[in-house]
Design an enzyme around this catalytic site. Structure first.
Site, PDB file in Angstrom:
ATOM      1  CG  LEU A 132      22.343  23.162  91.050  1.00 45.17           C
ATOM      2  CD1 LEU A 132      23.170  22.697  92.246  1.00 45.17           C
ATOM      3  CD2 LEU A 132      20.864  23.288  91.464  1.00 45.17           C
ATOM      4  CB  SER A 139      16.478  17.304  86.204  1.00 43.06           C
ATOM      5  OG  SER A 139      15.806  18.205  85.347  1.00 43.06           O
ATOM      6  CG  ASP A 245      12.213  23.041  99.500  1.00 43.63           C
ATOM      7  OD1 ASP A 245      11.888  22.579  98.388  1.00 43.63           O
ATOM      8  OD2 ASP A 245      12.390  22.330 100.507  1.00 43.63           O
ATOM      9  NE  ARG A 248      11.609  23.528  92.585  1.00 48.95           N
ATOM     10  CZ  ARG A 248      12.392  22.531  93.014  1.00 48.95           C
ATOM     11  NH1 ARG A 248      11.970  21.750  93.997  1.00 48.95           N
ATOM     12  NH2 ARG A 248      13.576  22.340  92.489  1.00 48.95           N
ATOM     13  NE  ARG A 273      -9.596  41.933  64.516  1.00 52.55           N
ATOM     14  CZ  ARG A 273      -9.101  42.361  63.360  1.00 52.55           C
ATOM     15  NH1 ARG A 273      -8.825  43.650  63.206  1.00 52.55           N
ATOM     16  NH2 ARG A 273      -8.850  41.519  62.384  1.00 52.55           N
ATOM     17  N   GLY A 345      -4.538  36.633  66.874  1.00 52.02           N
ATOM     18  CA  GLY A 345      -4.358  36.236  65.488  1.00 52.02           C
ATOM     19  C   GLY A 345      -2.955  36.528  64.998  1.00 52.02           C
ATOM     20  N   GLY A 346      -2.839  37.036  63.774  1.00 49.87           N
ATOM     21  CA  GLY A 346      -1.523  37.299  63.188  1.00 49.87           C
ATOM     22  C   GLY A 346      -0.705  38.278  63.997  1.00 49.87           C
ATOM     23  CD  GLU A 369      14.542  28.980  90.728  1.00 46.66           C
ATOM     24  OE1 GLU A 369      13.893  28.731  91.767  1.00 46.66           O
ATOM     25  OE2 GLU A 369      14.833  30.124  90.342  1.00 46.66           O
ATOM     26  CB  SER A 372       6.812  20.488  84.032  1.00 48.20           C
ATOM     27  OG  SER A 372       6.624  21.878  83.862  1.00 48.20           O
TER      28      SER A 372
END
Length: 389
Positions: A132, A139, A245, A248, A273, A345-346, A369, A372
């Protein structure tokens, strides 16, 4: 961490959905891993074949052509995508494209077209694709420029499609092209294009942050027979929207699967942790993040399965509800995964960590699809139309 399937008790589901979710969960635990493969094309071909052999792709096609339900059941599709995404983003991708790439045939194809393609899709023997998007019309579907000109007994197609999932490995493409019955959206039609058709070049690959088969397709005086058209000429825009439809809502479900995995990973990290004299889970800031993550996961699930239930049970067009589900689920999954990375974290940004892979996987779902921003337009227009009445 064991999957929490308590949401299956919600009234949106019946017993067949509960059995499906439990069996698929067991299959995923036994059959899938979420490592990124060295050869994405080979991995996708293998996943399609295994999903077909296990029977999961039967949910992508109607029962008359080897499928599980008389018509496509959106709740089943959403449950499958959520579960697969929680275990493996690539497995979700492989399943999703079998559905999206055959949905227009299921909805609008002739019996001959359905017989030719759908049983093989359901068995995992044909890889499907949905063409498409174009370089100048992402869009804005009504601005498609790829043209199909009618000739004696067929069509000649020229143009370009881009960011086509399964591009380069698909056995066929659902192609949307301008046939000129009217301007804009009313002048588009859908076609079936087999891989290897002279004039089709699908060899230009696109590399993205979460590796998937993706390509640019080029059509140069490509000839198609007259029976390659799907349904009526000039109805391509409506056919594309009807297909989207259905699927989605399932994009939101995939995002939900990613978010559930991120929440599980973050919870496990918080509980194991050490931080100071206790655990990370004892920290009020961590608890606040986890609470927000739980809220986003739960609200996404409610929106997704409401939208699917409206389509399946109430037989209502659910464009508004599907847009709400996709928008909230994809945007909030991004937030959930970002919080999970922060909790790690890291380690959360270390290549190969589960949350690092999720961080890359989720981003595209807010674009494809219907981005936003497009979902917000759909929602606002439906809201205003209701109040104007």
């Amino acid at each position: 961490m064991k999957a929490n399937l308590s949401f299956l008790d919600w009234p949106f589901f019946d017993d067949s959905h509960r059995v499906l979710a439990e069996k698929l969960e067991a299959w995923c635990v036994a059959a899938l891993d979420d490592d990124e493969p060295a050869d994405v094309d080979a991995a996708c071909r293998d996943l399609v074949a295994r999903l077909g052999a296990a029977g999961w792709l039967r949910y992508c096609v109607p029962a008359a052509y080897g499928g599980m339900h008389e018509t496509l059941d959106v709740r089943s599709l959403a449950l499958i995508r959520e579960t697969l995404a929680r275990h493996s983003g690539l497995a979700d991708f492989a399943f999703a494209m079998q559905g999206l790439g055959s949905g227009t045939i299921s909805l609008f194809g002739s019996d001959a077209q359905k017989q030719t393609y759908l049983p093989a899709v359901g068995r995992g023997e044909k890889i499907a694709a949905f063409a498409l998007t174009e370089p100048e019309s992402g869009s804005d579907v009504a601005a498609i420029e790829t043209a199909a000109v009618a000739t004696d007994g067929g069509w000649i197609v020229d143009g370009v499609k881009t960011y086509i999932s399964n591009g380069g490995i698909a056995d066929y493409y659902i192609l949307f092209a301008r046939t000129g019955e009217a301007s804009g959206a009313k002048g588009l039609s859908a076609f079936l294009v087999d891989r290897g058709t002279p004039g089709l070049d699908d060899g230009e690959r696109i590399e993205v942050i979460a590796p998937h088969p993706l390509a640019t397709l080029r059509f140069s005086a490509m000839r198609l027979p007259g029976n390659a058209i799907l349904g009526e000429a000039g109805r391509g825009f409506a056919q594309a929207m009807a297909t989207l439809d259905i699927f989605r809502t399932t994009v939101g479900a995939a995002a939900l699967g990613f978010a559930r995995r991120a929440l599980a990973e973050a919870t496990g990290r918080a509980l194991t942790r050490r931080l100071g004299g206790g655990m990370l889970a004892d920290n009020p800031i961590t608890q606040s993040k986890l609470a927000e993550m739980v809220l986003d996961v739960e609200t996404s699930a409610l929106l997704i399965y409401r939208a699917a239930w409206l389509r399946d049970v109430k037989r209502q067009r659910n464009s508004r509800e599907a847009a709400l589900a996709k928008l909230h689920a994809t945007d909030s999954a991004q937030d959930v995964i970002d919080k999970a990375v922060q909790i790690f974290g890291g380690l959360g940004v270390t290549r190969g960590a589960a949350v690092e892979r999720l961080y890359r996987e989720i981003r595209a779902l807010r674009i494809y699809e219907g981005a936003s921003e497009v979902q917000k337009i759909v929602i606002a227009r439906a809201h205003l139309a209701e109040h104007r009445r």
